[in-house]
Design an enzyme around this catalytic site. Structure first.
Site, mmCIF file in Angstrom:
data_model
loop_
_atom_site.group_PDB
_atom_site.id
_atom_site.type_symbol
_atom_site.label_atom_id
_atom_site.label_comp_id
_atom_site.label_asym_id
_atom_site.label_seq_id
_atom_site.Cartn_x
_atom_site.Cartn_y
_atom_site.Cartn_z
ATOM 1 N N TYR A 15 0.824 -1.207 0.000
ATOM 2 C CA TYR A 15 0.000 0.000 0.000
ATOM 3 C C TYR A 15 0.858 1.256 0.000
ATOM 4 C CZ TYR A 15 -3.288 -3.573 1.255
ATOM 5 O OH TYR A 15 -4.025 -4.725 1.258
ATOM 6 N N TYR A 143 -11.922 -8.171 6.073
ATOM 7 C CA TYR A 143 -10.749 -8.143 5.196
ATOM 8 C C TYR A 143 -10.422 -9.577 4.801
ATOM 9 C CZ TYR A 143 -6.202 -7.722 3.161
ATOM 10 O OH TYR A 143 -5.167 -7.823 2.266
ATOM 11 N N ASP A 244 -12.883 -17.327 7.534
ATOM 12 C CA ASP A 244 -11.514 -16.947 7.174
ATOM 13 C C ASP A 244 -10.715 -16.803 8.471
ATOM 14 O OD1 ASP A 244 -9.165 -15.727 6.420
ATOM 15 O OD2 ASP A 244 -10.091 -14.211 5.146
ATOM 16 N N LYS A 273 -1.047 -17.103 7.289
ATOM 17 C CA LYS A 273 -0.272 -16.275 8.226
ATOM 18 C C LYS A 273 0.576 -17.093 9.220
ATOM 19 C CE LYS A 273 -2.033 -11.762 7.459
ATOM 20 N NZ LYS A 273 -3.350 -11.319 7.026
HETATM 21 C C1 LIG Z 1 -3.918 -11.343 5.675
HETATM 22 C C2 LIG Z 1 -5.273 -11.872 5.445
HETATM 23 C C3 LIG Z 1 -5.654 -12.386 4.197
HETATM 24 C C4 LIG Z 1 -4.754 -12.359 2.990
HETATM 25 O O1 LIG Z 1 -3.601 -13.123 3.163
HETATM 26 P P1 LIG Z 1 -2.310 -12.840 2.245
HETATM 27 O O2 LIG Z 1 -1.365 -13.931 2.639
HETATM 28 O O3 LIG Z 1 -1.836 -11.479 2.601
HETATM 29 O O4 LIG Z 1 -2.749 -12.951 0.828
HETATM 30 C C5 LIG Z 1 -6.932 -12.908 4.080
HETATM 31 N N1 LIG Z 1 -7.780 -12.927 5.127
HETATM 32 C C6 LIG Z 1 -7.444 -12.452 6.343
HETATM 33 C C7 LIG Z 1 -8.431 -12.518 7.465
HETATM 34 C C8 LIG Z 1 -6.189 -11.882 6.539
HETATM 35 O O5 LIG Z 1 -5.860 -11.376 7.740
#
Ligand SMILES: *Cc1c(COP(=O)(O)O)cnc(C)c1O
Length: 428
Positions: A15, A143, A244, A273
């Site tokens: 960003y 997100y 997610d 992550k």
């Molecule tokens: C960071 C994140 C993503 C995207 O993951 P990247 O490895 O950056 O593509 C998707 N969903 C959530 C909840 C996130 O925190």
């Protein structure tokens, strides 16, 4: 030319604009909970490299997992081939996540695992003879990544929907969950969700949520009752539920997975992550036998996705080691200790006029301000105080490695209190 000037010539940061004059700091190495800068300064890391480095940096067990695997193979294609690191990791993930999740698709980043989750949901309904069920329902404040379909379910205001309006698929949004974590969810908090499902279920493949903790879309913690109700409503209306867990997975919220706060199981779950302890990019999409079998039984009988670096052996090996390390560690006590340290340490922010909220859940601490932070001014202030904190928008937040000791945590929170105190209301 020094590193920072060379960087500004050619390199984009997240960003950012090329050659932007926002400060960037050169890191020479990282060890435990500390980042060591090129200029000799050392910083206590409050970010765990964006939720990832739960065990701290340069960990001997994780290093060994990578170098041992390197001796066998760094990578082989996953089409038609398999290997121990991938199969063991799939078994571990199936063992740790809610029981109905039995099938694992490895992806090379979180965003890609979200794309895979959305494609799975769409393919499931095609296989069931309902191809018109291809939109998604999402709350505001979410997100899910930066690729186009993942972006389409991010918060429509902060998630760049204005800029990309004409190319994004149009999804169905509801207000963000209003009841906060720990509070009961009342019927009125569910009316909009129930109405949206009533009205759109015929065209919805799935609802997608970050369970309990909305991360990069606003760092908010919402009622587990809401999630439980969403699960029931999705079932009642024949809509799949995607959880997610990319940010929340592996202990960050105080439970191994945030779905556990609500005692629910999604139809599809994404993890990433902290999966590799912050060593390498790897993510996974898990689903139920019902979804996997439906896709296998439909046309073309295959799940249509296959990243080049799918199930990279180095990444899977370090993920196996990271998961084992986590489960052997007293992580619940560590996260609970960080939770108390964050609550106590950030409490003084509550009295500041420029602060609208202070909230803590598990190893996540958030100070919300009335105005956006001036990064040009504030980022160097944190570095001068020997800590690495990276605010965004109106949020100054901490998510330290789980291994952080109380003394370091206290220095981190004291720096936040100090820096936030220096901002006057209105001057950002
Ligand atoms: C960071 C994140 C993503 C995207 O993951 P990247 O490895 O950056 O593509 C998707 N969903 C959530 C909840 C996130 O925190």
């Amino acid at each position: 030319m020094d590193l920072i000037s060379r960087d500004a010539q050619h390199v984009w940061h997240p960003y950012s604009a090329l050659g932007s004059r926002l400060p960037v700091f050169g890191v020479q190495r990282a060890q435990g909970v500390r980042l060591y800068l090129e200029d000799g300064r050392e910083l206590i890391d409050g970010m765990a490299s964006w939720w990832c480095a739960i065990h701290g940096y340069n960990h001997p067990r994780l290093n060994a997992a990578v170098s041992d695997q390197l001796g066998d193979m760094a990578h082989v294609m996953f089409g038609g081939l398999t290997h121990e690191p991938a199969v063991s990791l799939a078994e571990r993930l199936v063992g740790l996540t809610p029981e109905p999740l039995q099938a694992v698709f490895f992806a090379d980043s979180g965003s890609v695992s979200v794309e895979a989750a959305m494609k799975m949901a769409i393919q499931y309904w095609i296989a069931r003879g309902r191809p018109e069920k291809r939109r998604f329902l999402a709350p505001h404040g979410g997100y899910h990544g930066d690729t186009l379909h993942a972006m389409s379910v991010c918060d429509p205001v902060t998630g760049m929907h204005g800029l990309f309006r004409d190319v994004l698929p149009q999804q169905v949004f509801i207000a963000r969950p209003e009841a906060v974590f720990g509070a009961p969810c009342e019927t009125r908090h569910l009316e909009e969700l129930a109405a949206a499902l009533e009205r759109h279920a015929h065209e919805l493949a799935a609802m997608i949520v970050e369970p309990v903790v909305q991360g990069a879309g606003g760092m908010r913690f919402y009622s587990a009752d809401w999630l439980r109700a969403a699960r029931e409503l999705c079932d009642r209306h024949g809509v799949l539920l995607i959880a997610d867990e990319i940010a929340t997975g592996f202990g960050r919220s105080g439970r191994l997975f945030a779905c556990e706060h609500a005692g629910i199981s999604p139809d599809i779950m994404t993890v990433g992550k902290a999966l590799t302890g912050g060593y390498m990019t790897l993510a996974a999409t898990l689903t139920t036998r019902e979804v996997a079998d439906a896709i296998a039984g439909g046309e073309p009988g295959l799940f249509m996705h296959g990243p080049t670096f799918m199930a990279n052996p180095l990444a899977c090996a370090v993920a196996n080691a990271s998961v084992d390390l986590l489960l052997e560690s007293p992580w619940q006590a560590q996260v609970a200790g960080i939770e108390v340290g964050l609550q106590v340490g950030l409490e003084p922010c509550r009295d500041l006029a420029q602060v609208t909220d202070v909230r803590v859940l598990g190893a996540i601490g958030v100070v919300e301000l009335s105005e956006p932070v001036d990064m040009r001014r504030v980022q160097p202030m944190f570095v001068e105080r020997g800590v690495w904190v990276r605010p965004f928008g109106r949020l100054v937040y901490l998510m330290p490695p789980f291994v952080m000791e109380r003394g370091d945590l206290d220095r981190l929170t004291a720096a936040v209190v100090d820096v936030v105190s220096s901002m006057r209301p209105g001057d950002g």
